[in-house]
Design an enzyme around this catalytic site. Structure first.
Site, PDB file in Angstrom:
ATOM      1  N   GLU A  48       0.864  -1.175   0.000  1.00 25.06           N
ATOM      2  CA  GLU A  48       0.000   0.000   0.000  1.00 25.06           C
ATOM      3  C   GLU A  48       0.897   1.219   0.000  1.00 25.06           C
ATOM      4  OE1 GLU A  48      -2.861   0.750   3.089  1.00 25.06           O
ATOM      5  OE2 GLU A  48      -3.718  -1.243   2.794  1.00 25.06           O
ATOM      6  N   ASP A  59      -5.854   8.689  10.595  1.00 27.80           N
ATOM      7  CA  ASP A  59      -4.521   8.256  10.999  1.00 27.80           C
ATOM      8  C   ASP A  59      -4.087   8.757  12.370  1.00 27.80           C
ATOM      9  OD1 ASP A  59      -3.538   6.652   8.779  1.00 27.80           O
ATOM     10  OD2 ASP A  59      -3.822   8.476   7.602  1.00 27.80           O
ATOM     11  N   TYR A 171     -10.930  -4.554   3.697  1.00 29.69           N
ATOM     12  CA  TYR A 171     -10.066  -4.038   4.759  1.00 29.69           C
ATOM     13  C   TYR A 171     -10.866  -4.093   6.063  1.00 29.69           C
ATOM     14  CZ  TYR A 171      -6.383  -0.921   6.594  1.00 29.69           C
ATOM     15  OH  TYR A 171      -5.324  -0.378   7.278  1.00 29.69           O
TER      16      TYR A 171
END
Lengths: 256, 400
Positions: A48, A59, A171
């Site tokens: 990725e 994040d 995911y």
């Protein structure tokens, strides 16, 4: 010819293999073609490549800092794609970025240029599946696997939508919160995988908070692989790409 | 919300105001937004909830706030200027209208913890106040830069029992505080409600906050009709995220009244501003599609304003829609105009305004409207928090 993401990971799963997918932030010092090749040599099944955004709400501190430094050093989507092209990997590459840089680039043009650079998957965490109708169609048109996130609190209806829209892999977000290290692999990781499993044959990879090889091994007991970001990027912030590669080998060994 | 008679059809079922709005957030937040949307659809017209909120607005917040005529300023400028006095609401700004509503909503949802972001600190203080009233723990994310320039409000939040979390990422202002609040919410979404302070963010926030702030304009329209009769020629309000302005505009959208939003023009030089609607382009930030200040790669640009409350690179999606449809006009006032507005209102009307609405006053000082215009201005907050900023500004320029 490299197998695209939508074929490579399902083939791996069919053969009983477990996927190890490291994440690195493009434009961060130390993230060059040699590092990507090094990750491939360390046994990554796909990579990725993050295209940094100024406001990465998904994040935690490590990837935030990596994004900040990369942008300060002049990272752009075009340069990230050039890096992928230069690396010329034998394993598939997915890009991970936020929606706004893609919109600014132009969705169609972004996918065309990404494909030309050798990218075969795309993850946009702030584009949930119910807002992504046009995106999924454009990804399919460009031959790019659109990957969506399944969360511990996603409703059954949403999981059906996520499972059917995702290509390459789903995911599975292991826990609540942002990317970053966790002491334990949350029990919710297993429950997400268990909930998505009956809905699709697409491989289910656990990510967000997989920070040690031990956790990766644990996740691979029920999932088809792991995505590891923070633990891979963190040494790069200290100027230690050698340690990143060492960690990658350890994760590879743990995932089998 | 007693005056919530005129139903507004926006946003649509998918949280859109035309091409703007929507819900661009990580998957983990979607269930919480679904839950909020469902609850709000029911509660916004639920007599029990509306009654509870109205009682708090009346008995604690002090509503209705006055609509004051500004005689000296009116005479000097050749207008008839009416000020909607949100500075007289409890805690000193319009922000409390939203926070008491959302904390009541959070109680209905069974959430036991409240988080918020704040820029100037007014929304943080208003959230801390509502949490103290209802005994809920409260964490307020505030850019480190803002904790310095709005130190008084940090003290107020502490004294009200809230935890203030300085945010040290990015430009260390409002945008970064929202990022950090969203990260907290993603991690604690099961027991935490995020009291977003403006008409920004993912659906349903722009809708909820609009509904809770429209009391400003509903009152102002009724007060104007009673005092003067009819409608003002123009309604003017400052726009950062856009909550006081949407609150003011909503009651007048269906009427033949000019709606004018005044953004922060900053220094007036280059990119040192936050005039999002005047100079931005469409994009996605903080969960919604709207106008943004961004570079050609979609990276969000640094902003500047003398007022922390307007220092934000995006704007509410409903404003983006009002701009696109031409229903509202957006202009800007510089830092200097804002300080002039602050001084004018202080010396000519005896009101120390916050620097945010001082932008609206500063814009009016240039006499941009036809002579004789009747203007209703939203005076969204009081200026106590800005005394240091204004004094420093004046001292640096050798003015008394």
């Amino acid at each position: 010819m490299t197998a695209p993401l939508r074929e490579a990971l399902p083939a791996l799963r069919a053969g009983g293999g477990k996927a190890f997918v490291p994440y690195v932030t493009a434009g961060l010092a130390g993230v060059d073609a040699a590092l990507l090749r090094g990750l491939e040599a360390a046994g990554a099944d796909a990579i990725e490549v993050g295209i940094p955004f100024s406001d990465p709400v998904m994040d935690g501190p490590v990837i935030q800092e990596a994004s900040r430094r990369a942008l300060e050093a002049g990272a752009t989507p075009a340069r990230a794609l050039a890096l992928v092209r230069e690396a010329g990997l034998g394993i598939p590459v997915a890009v991970m970025t936020y929606l706004n840089p893609v919109l600014a680039y132009g969705e169609r043009r972004f996918l065309d240029d990404a494909t030309a650079a050798g990218v075969s998957g795309a993850i946009v965490p702030d584009l949930p599946v119910d807002e992504a109708g046009g995106w999924v169609e454009r990804c399919r048109g460009a031959g790019v696997a659109a990957v969506f996130l399944a969360a511990p609190n996603s409703s059954p209806t949403r999981l059906v939508a996520v499972a059917s829209a995702s290509e390459g892999f789903v995911y599975c977000v292991s826990t609540y919160g942002v990317t970053g290290a966790r002491e334990d692999l949350a029990a919710s990781a297993r429950s997400v995988v268990d909930a998505v499993r009956p809905l699709t044959d697409t491989p289910l990879l656990v990510g967000v908070g997989v920070s040690t090889p031990e956790q990766a091994r644990e996740a691979c007991a029920f999932a088809d692989g792991v995505v590891v970001g923070t633990a891979i990027v963190e040494p790069l912030l200290r100027g230690r790409p050698d340690e990143t590669l060492e960690r990658a080998r350890a994760f590879r060994a743990a995932t089998g | 919300m007693t005056a919530m008679a005129a139903e507004v059809s926006r946003p649509d079922a998918r949280g859109r105001f035309g091409a703007f709005g929507g819900r661009y957030v990580p998957e983990v937040l979607v269930p919480a937004l679904d839950e909020l949307e469902t609850a709000w659809r029911e509660l916004r017209t639920d007599p029990g909830f509306v009654g509870e909120l109205d009682a708090v607005l009346r008995d604690v917040v002090g509503r209705p706030t006055p609509l004051s005529y500004a005689p000296r300023l009116s005479e000097r400028l050749g207008y008839r200027i009416w000020l909607k006095r949100e500075d007289l609401a409890h805690t000193g700004a319009h922000k409390i209208n939203n926070t008491v509503g959302q904390v009541l909503l959070a109680r209905r949802l069974g959430k036991h913890r409240i988080i918020a972001e704040t820029g100037a600190g007014q929304h943080g203080v208003a959230t801390a106040t509502a949490c103290a009233m209802f005994g809920l723990p409260c964490a307020v994310y505030m850019g480190e830069e803002d904790t310095v320039r709005q130190a008084v409000n940090v003290d107020r939040m502490h004294l009200l029992g809230a935890e203030v979390v300085p945010v040290k990422t990015g430009q260390r202002t409002l945008k970064d505080a929202i990022n950090e609040a969203m990260r907290d919410w993603a991690a604690n979404v099961r027991d935490t409600h995020y009291v977003l302070g403006s008409v920004v963010g993912p659906h349903p926030f722009p809708w909820i906050v609009r509904d809770l702030q429209r009391v400003i304009g509903d009152e102002a329209r009724a007060q104007y009709a009673e005092r003067v009769g009819g409608l003002p020629d123009a309604v003017v309000a400052c726009v950062g995220g856009g909550s006081n302005s949407i609150g003011m505009f909503t009651a007048f959208v269906d009427a033949g009244v000019r709606l004018i939003g005044v953004e922060a023009g900053g220094t007036g030089r280059g990119a040192e501003h936050c005039a999002t609607l005047s100079k931005g382009t469409p994009g996605v930030l903080h969960g919604g599609r709207t106008y943004l200040l961004q570079d050609e790669h979609g990276q969000v640009l640094p902003t500047h304003s003398v007022s922390a409350g307007l220092d934000y690179p995006a704007v509410g999606p409903e404003h983006a829609w009002l701009k696109e449809t031409g229903r509202a006009e957006y202009t800007s006032a510089t830092d200097e105009q804002a300080v002039r507005g602050f001084m004018a209102l202080s010396r000519e009307e005896g009101i120390l305004p916050a620097l945010e609405p001082a932008h609206a006053i500063g814009w009016l000082l240039e006499r941009p409207l036809p002579k004789g215009s009747s203007v209703a201005v939203c005076l969204s907050g009081r200026g106590d928090k800005d005394l240091d900023t204004v004094r420093t500004w004046l001292a640096e320029r050798g003015e008394p």
